[in-house]
Design a protein around this motif. Structure first.
Motif, PDB file in Angstrom:
ATOM      1  N   CYS B  92      46.395  47.269  92.745  1.00  0.00           N
ATOM      2  CA  CYS B  92      45.316  46.512  92.099  1.00  0.00           C
ATOM      3  C   CYS B  92      44.019  47.308  92.165  1.00  0.00           C
ATOM      4  O   CYS B  92      43.668  47.846  93.209  1.00  0.00           O
ATOM      5  CB  CYS B  92      45.134  45.175  92.817  1.00  0.00           C
ATOM      6  SG  CYS B  92      43.573  44.334  92.426  1.00  0.00           S
ATOM      7  N   GLY B  93      43.293  47.376  91.053  1.00  0.00           N
ATOM      8  CA  GLY B  93      42.070  48.157  90.988  1.00  0.00           C
ATOM      9  C   GLY B  93      40.935  47.569  91.814  1.00  0.00           C
ATOM     10  O   GLY B  93      39.974  48.248  92.164  1.00  0.00           O
ATOM     11  N   PHE B  94      41.054  46.302  92.137  1.00  0.00           N
ATOM     12  CA  PHE B  94      40.016  45.592  92.889  1.00  0.00           C
ATOM     13  C   PHE B  94      40.326  45.647  94.384  1.00  0.00           C
ATOM     14  O   PHE B  94      39.545  45.186  95.208  1.00  0.00           O
ATOM     15  CB  PHE B  94      39.992  44.141  92.395  1.00  0.00           C
ATOM     16  CG  PHE B  94      38.749  43.370  92.741  1.00  0.00           C
ATOM     17  CD1 PHE B  94      37.499  43.800  92.323  1.00  0.00           C
ATOM     18  CD2 PHE B  94      38.830  42.178  93.451  1.00  0.00           C
ATOM     19  CE1 PHE B  94      36.356  43.062  92.609  1.00  0.00           C
ATOM     20  CE2 PHE B  94      37.686  41.435  93.746  1.00  0.00           C
ATOM     21  CZ  PHE B  94      36.447  41.889  93.330  1.00  0.00           C
ATOM     22  N   CYS B  99      48.797  43.680  92.801  1.00  0.00           N
ATOM     23  CA  CYS B  99      48.407  43.226  91.481  1.00  0.00           C
ATOM     24  C   CYS B  99      49.393  42.159  91.053  1.00  0.00           C
ATOM     25  O   CYS B  99      50.592  42.389  90.983  1.00  0.00           O
ATOM     26  CB  CYS B  99      48.442  44.392  90.503  1.00  0.00           C
ATOM     27  SG  CYS B  99      48.216  43.881  88.795  1.00  0.00           S
ATOM     28  N   ASP B 100      48.845  40.980  90.790  1.00  0.00           N
ATOM     29  CA  ASP B 100      49.692  39.849  90.420  1.00  0.00           C
ATOM     30  C   ASP B 100      49.176  39.270  89.099  1.00  0.00           C
ATOM     31  O   ASP B 100      48.112  38.658  89.043  1.00  0.00           O
ATOM     32  CB  ASP B 100      49.623  38.802  91.533  1.00  0.00           C
ATOM     33  CG  ASP B 100      50.398  37.542  91.190  1.00  0.00           C
ATOM     34  OD1 ASP B 100      51.065  37.530  90.132  1.00  0.00           O
ATOM     35  OD2 ASP B 100      50.330  36.578  91.971  1.00  0.00           O
ATOM     36  N   PRO B 104      45.395  37.051  88.564  1.00  0.00           N
ATOM     37  CA  PRO B 104      44.743  38.352  88.396  1.00  0.00           C
ATOM     38  C   PRO B 104      43.343  38.417  88.996  1.00  0.00           C
ATOM     39  O   PRO B 104      42.638  37.415  89.036  1.00  0.00           O
ATOM     40  CB  PRO B 104      44.652  38.485  86.875  1.00  0.00           C
ATOM     41  CG  PRO B 104      44.567  37.081  86.380  1.00  0.00           C
ATOM     42  CD  PRO B 104      45.363  36.243  87.334  1.00  0.00           C
ATOM     43  N   CYS B 105      42.948  39.596  89.445  1.00  0.00           N
ATOM     44  CA  CYS B 105      41.583  39.825  89.909  1.00  0.00           C
ATOM     45  C   CYS B 105      40.692  39.977  88.667  1.00  0.00           C
ATOM     46  O   CYS B 105      41.195  40.109  87.557  1.00  0.00           O
ATOM     47  CB  CYS B 105      41.528  41.100  90.760  1.00  0.00           C
ATOM     48  SG  CYS B 105      41.685  42.619  89.808  1.00  0.00           S
ATOM     49  N   HIS B 108      41.526  42.906  86.447  1.00  0.00           N
ATOM     50  CA  HIS B 108      42.888  43.058  85.946  1.00  0.00           C
ATOM     51  C   HIS B 108      42.997  43.265  84.424  1.00  0.00           C
ATOM     52  O   HIS B 108      43.630  44.215  83.977  1.00  0.00           O
ATOM     53  CB  HIS B 108      43.741  41.859  86.349  1.00  0.00           C
ATOM     54  CG  HIS B 108      45.179  41.981  85.945  1.00  0.00           C
ATOM     55  ND1 HIS B 108      46.125  42.563  86.758  1.00  0.00           N
ATOM     56  CD2 HIS B 108      45.836  41.639  84.794  1.00  0.00           C
ATOM     57  CE1 HIS B 108      47.292  42.559  86.131  1.00  0.00           C
ATOM     58  NE2 HIS B 108      47.139  41.997  84.936  1.00  0.00           N
ATOM     59  N   TYR B 111      41.718  46.653  83.612  1.00  0.00           N
ATOM     60  CA  TYR B 111      42.321  47.768  84.347  1.00  0.00           C
ATOM     61  C   TYR B 111      43.809  47.947  84.061  1.00  0.00           C
ATOM     62  O   TYR B 111      44.300  49.088  83.967  1.00  0.00           O
ATOM     63  CB  TYR B 111      42.092  47.592  85.849  1.00  0.00           C
ATOM     64  CG  TYR B 111      42.692  48.684  86.687  1.00  0.00           C
ATOM     65  CD1 TYR B 111      42.288  50.015  86.538  1.00  0.00           C
ATOM     66  CD2 TYR B 111      43.685  48.410  87.629  1.00  0.00           C
ATOM     67  CE1 TYR B 111      42.845  51.021  87.297  1.00  0.00           C
ATOM     68  CE2 TYR B 111      44.244  49.415  88.394  1.00  0.00           C
ATOM     69  CZ  TYR B 111      43.820  50.709  88.227  1.00  0.00           C
ATOM     70  OH  TYR B 111      44.382  51.700  88.979  1.00  0.00           O
ATOM     71  N   ARG B 115      46.061  51.449  83.703  1.00  0.00           N
ATOM     72  CA  ARG B 115      47.120  51.808  84.639  1.00  0.00           C
ATOM     73  C   ARG B 115      48.429  52.021  83.889  1.00  0.00           C
ATOM     74  O   ARG B 115      49.216  52.907  84.218  1.00  0.00           O
ATOM     75  CB  ARG B 115      47.271  50.699  85.685  1.00  0.00           C
ATOM     76  CG  ARG B 115      47.898  51.158  86.972  1.00  0.00           C
ATOM     77  CD  ARG B 115      48.056  49.989  87.902  1.00  0.00           C
ATOM     78  NE  ARG B 115      48.530  48.821  87.167  1.00  0.00           N
ATOM     79  CZ  ARG B 115      48.448  47.581  87.611  1.00  0.00           C
ATOM     80  NH1 ARG B 115      47.895  47.332  88.775  1.00  0.00           N
ATOM     81  NH2 ARG B 115      48.915  46.582  86.893  1.00  0.00           N
TER      82      ARG B 115
END
Ligand code: FES
Ligand code: FES
Lengths: 142, 142
Positions: B92-94, B99-100, B104-105, B108, B111, B115
DNA sequence: TTACTAAAAGACCTTTTTATCTTTTAGTAA
DNA sequence: TTACTAAAAGATAAAAAGGTCTTTTAGTAA
């Protein structure tokens, strides 16, 4: 993607903005707990952010971290440049000393557009825009 | 983008492939010098690559590193997974634990496509395709 | 003005990454 | 089979990243 320092700063600042919107000034103990980051390390990082002028803080009772009223939004790029310099945003994917379009590495043609997308992302998104997205979706920070 | 180990392995393997095409088996001293990497560190890394079966080597006079005839091309992904695990390609970029897409963050949405592009790049390109690109453009490795 | 609170500062420690060097082993060529 | 060559192995170490803890300072509220 980013290193730990950037991650903790990013999550910490977004949390501060989020709480500020609720009229609160969170302290370091609360911040670290909420973003699941090591307390003292996060403190050190946020203190550095204060020195750099990215965020403000107030000592004493009722103190904590906050963004000045009327301060303009902070693009992620500004944060990243402070925590990891420009290598992430401008470096050659093949590890050459510098990315040179005139003398490209074999990855350049494929990698350059991706790096461009990253640059666009971090210059467009801000601490505040991320916080707003959280408010809208009301998700946890973990 | 990648760490030093990945960079040295990548440049080293491409150099080996390039020399193999010329009918040569380069030794570690030559490789390190040509890709401008620390000799002993590069040696250690390439030896690890041999153990992993990504490349072969021959001791003694006339020895050096080489790719087995008929061996199939090595996607960069295979190398990266060995040198830095899957965090770079799936994290996850955050900085969330994972990463879900369901939860999502705030990064997401922006990003995830980037990715994806990185994943496509490293699964499409191979040591051999990069070497070929060098041969075509006859550039230096620095 | 006192008691309390919270950040600031900085010393210290651990782990990981990056790097160097020496000795050993295995192979080749003549 | 000897002399040479080159990788293999592994010990050691420097540097950077990541993390912890204690003391000091500045501020607030009552
Ligand atoms: S020269 Fe390598 S990415 Fe541009
Ligand atoms: S949840 Fe953060 S990138 Fe997907």
């Amino acid at each position: 993607m980013f290193n730990k320092e950037t991650e903790y700063a990013l999550r910490g600042l977004v949390y501060i903005q989020l709480q500020n919107t609720n009229g609160r000034r969170p302290g370091i103990v609360e911040i670290a707990k909420e973003i699941e980051a090591p307390q003292f390390y996060t403190a050190k990082i946020l203190q550095r952010m204060v020195k750099l002028g990215l965020v403000s803080s107030l000592k004493g009772k009722g103190g904590g971290f906050y963004f000045e009223e009327g301060k303009k939004d902070i693009p992620l790029e500004e944060l990243i440049m402070q925590t990891e310099g420009n290598k992430t945003l401008t470096g050659c994917g093949f590890g050459l000393k510098q990315c040179d379009c005139e003398n490209p590495c074999p990855l350049h043609e494929q990698y350059a557009p991706i790096r461009e997308a990253i640059n666009k992302l971090v210059s467009t998104e801000t601490i505040q825009s991320l916080a707003k997205r959280y408010t809208l979706k009301s998700k946890t920070l973990l």
